[in-house]
Scaffold this active site. Structure first.
Site, PDB file in Angstrom:
ATOM      1  N   ARG A 272      13.651  -2.874   9.111  1.00  7.71           N
ATOM      2  CA  ARG A 272      12.848  -2.189  10.115  1.00  7.71           C
ATOM      3  C   ARG A 272      12.684  -3.097  11.323  1.00  7.71           C
ATOM      4  NH1 ARG A 272       7.535   0.119   7.146  1.00  7.71           N
ATOM      5  NH2 ARG A 272       6.627  -0.657   9.062  1.00  7.71           N
TER       6      ARG A 272
ATOM      7  N   ARG B 136      11.842  -7.244   3.444  1.00 11.02           N
ATOM      8  CA  ARG B 136      11.899  -5.796   3.221  1.00 11.02           C
ATOM      9  C   ARG B 136      13.119  -5.144   3.885  1.00 11.02           C
ATOM     10  NH1 ARG B 136       6.664  -2.242   4.306  1.00 11.02           N
ATOM     11  NH2 ARG B 136       6.921  -2.897   6.463  1.00 11.02           N
TER      12      ARG B 136
ATOM     13  N   LYS C 167       0.827  -1.226   0.000  1.00 12.55           N
ATOM     14  CA  LYS C 167       0.000   0.000   0.000  1.00 12.55           C
ATOM     15  C   LYS C 167       0.854   1.266   0.000  1.00 12.55           C
ATOM     16  CE  LYS C 167      -1.185  -0.650   4.826  1.00 12.55           C
ATOM     17  NZ  LYS C 167      -0.072   0.044   5.465  1.00 12.55           N
TER      18      LYS C 167
ATOM     19  N   ARG D 220      -7.073   2.563  11.151  1.00  9.71           N
ATOM     20  CA  ARG D 220      -6.740   1.155  11.321  1.00  9.71           C
ATOM     21  C   ARG D 220      -7.615   0.458  12.356  1.00  9.71           C
ATOM     22  NH1 ARG D 220      -0.246   0.249  10.750  1.00  9.71           N
ATOM     23  NH2 ARG D 220      -0.117   1.104   8.673  1.00  9.71           N
TER      24      ARG D 220
ATOM     25  N   ARG E  33       1.530  -7.546  14.069  1.00  7.11           N
ATOM     26  CA  ARG E  33       0.890  -6.574  13.172  1.00  7.11           C
ATOM     27  C   ARG E  33      -0.220  -7.224  12.353  1.00  7.11           C
ATOM     28  NH1 ARG E  33       5.889  -4.853  10.057  1.00  7.11           N
ATOM     29  NH2 ARG E  33       4.732  -3.181   9.091  1.00  7.11           N
TER      30      ARG E  33
HETATM   31  P1  AMP Z   1       3.430   1.176   8.662  1.00  9.32           P
HETATM   32  O1  AMP Z   1       4.625   1.880   8.088  1.00  9.32           O
HETATM   33  O2  AMP Z   1       2.156   1.627   8.025  1.00  9.32           O
HETATM   34  O3  AMP Z   1       3.589  -0.323   8.644  1.00  9.32           O
HETATM   35  O4  AMP Z   1       3.329   1.614  10.220  1.00  9.32           O
HETATM   36  C1  AMP Z   1       4.398   1.369  11.122  1.00  9.32           C
HETATM   37  C2  AMP Z   1       3.922   1.555  12.551  1.00  9.32           C
HETATM   38  O5  AMP Z   1       3.487   2.931  12.766  1.00  9.32           O
HETATM   39  C3  AMP Z   1       2.725   0.714  12.984  1.00  9.32           C
HETATM   40  O6  AMP Z   1       3.072  -0.622  13.337  1.00  9.32           O
HETATM   41  C4  AMP Z   1       2.217   1.535  14.193  1.00  9.32           C
HETATM   42  O7  AMP Z   1       3.035   1.330  15.321  1.00  9.32           O
HETATM   43  C5  AMP Z   1       2.413   2.963  13.700  1.00  9.32           C
HETATM   44  N1  AMP Z   1       1.196   3.419  13.005  1.00  9.32           N
HETATM   45  C6  AMP Z   1       1.040   3.596  11.661  1.00  9.32           C
HETATM   46  N2  AMP Z   1      -0.212   3.989  11.363  1.00  9.32           N
HETATM   47  C7  AMP Z   1      -0.864   4.062  12.568  1.00  9.32           C
HETATM   48  C8  AMP Z   1      -2.192   4.400  12.948  1.00  9.32           C
HETATM   49  N3  AMP Z   1      -3.137   4.722  12.058  1.00  9.32           N
HETATM   50  N4  AMP Z   1      -2.503   4.359  14.275  1.00  9.32           N
HETATM   51  C9  AMP Z   1      -1.598   4.030  15.208  1.00  9.32           C
HETATM   52  N5  AMP Z   1      -0.341   3.678  14.903  1.00  9.32           N
HETATM   53  C10 AMP Z   1       0.042   3.702  13.607  1.00  9.32           C
END
Ligand code: AMP
Length: 211
Positions: free
Chosen positions: A153, A122, A13, A88, A164
């Site tokens: 990461r 990744r 995404k 989310r 996750r």
């Molecule tokens: P992502 O890069 O989208 O995989 O997000 C990495 C991390 O950022 C997630 O595992 C959460 O810890 C935090 N995060 C991202 N989006 C949100 C959200 N909408 N609400 C809360 N935490 C978020």
């Protein structure tokens, strides 16, 4: 025009949001990216969010709300945005309804095994943030094309990946149902090369008069 991109971690995404942002000339807002920036800069908000991000857990609403609302004040989002990584869960969905109208929601779907393969492969550039994958990209000396070192990461290790995916199933899938009811959801099969998935998205948007 406001477009949301949803999908499990590793569905691509973020990559698709980047493409769409260029193609539709709308800025991309990625919550995960914003959190990583705040953590890197060691801001107060970054310090509060770090423990959650490292474990792959959602950061509590109070913190996420502050970050999002503050970012949305930026004039660059006036004519719309591609929102990646929000909402989310149900409480975020309720907040979203109060602060923004949503035109379309693109849901990128991929099988669980594919998610795990993609996430564990990744790597991101420690300098410019570009994404790579050891399974699909031809990476030389674990370096980015900008010269930066590629790193994994912390939330792309097995324990955090599992966490996750479970969070996605329990908390994010129910809001997909809400968007389906509102008739705004566009489902995309994400198990294909990046360009093909991008074409699938553009085709669906064109059918709705967006190009
Ligand atoms: P992502 O890069 O989208 O995989 O997000 C990495 C991390 O950022 C997630 O595992 C959460 O810890 C935090 N995060 C991202 N989006 C949100 C959200 N909408 N609400 C809360 N935490 C978020």
């Amino acid at each position: 025009m406001n477009i949301i991109i949803l999908g499990p971690q590793g569905s691509g995404k973020g990559t698709q949001a980047k493409y769409l942002s260029e193609e539709l000339n709308l800025p991309r807002l990625s919550l995960g990216q914003l959190y990583r920036e705040q953590i890197k800069k060691s801001t107060d908000l970054g310090k509060k969010a770090e423990e959650y991000v490292l474990k792959g857990e959602l950061v509590p609403l109070k913190i996420t709300k502050d970050l999002l609302i503050n970012e949305l004040n930026n004039a660059k989002y006036k004519k719309g945005l591609i929102l990646d990584g929000f909402p989310r869960n149900m409480e975020q969905y309720k907040l979203l309804k109060k602060i923004m109208t949503v035109d379309y929601v693109i849901l990128i779907e991929i099988p669980k095994q594919e998610t795990i393969k993609r996430l564990s492969g990744r790597r991101i550039c420690s300098v410019c943030g570009e994404n790579y994958n050891v399974h699909f990209d031809n990476i030389k000396d674990m370096k980015c094309k900008c010269g930066g070192k590629l790193i994994r990461r912390k939330d792309d290790y097995p324990k955090a990946i599992k966490e996750r995916l479970q969070t996605y199933k329990e908390e994010t899938l129910p809001i997909v149902d809400e968007f389906t009811k509102s008739g705004k959801l566009i489902k995309i099969n994400g198990k294909a090369p990046i360009k093909k998935v991008n074409n699938r998205i553009l085709t669906e948007l064109q059918k709705r008069g967006i190009n």
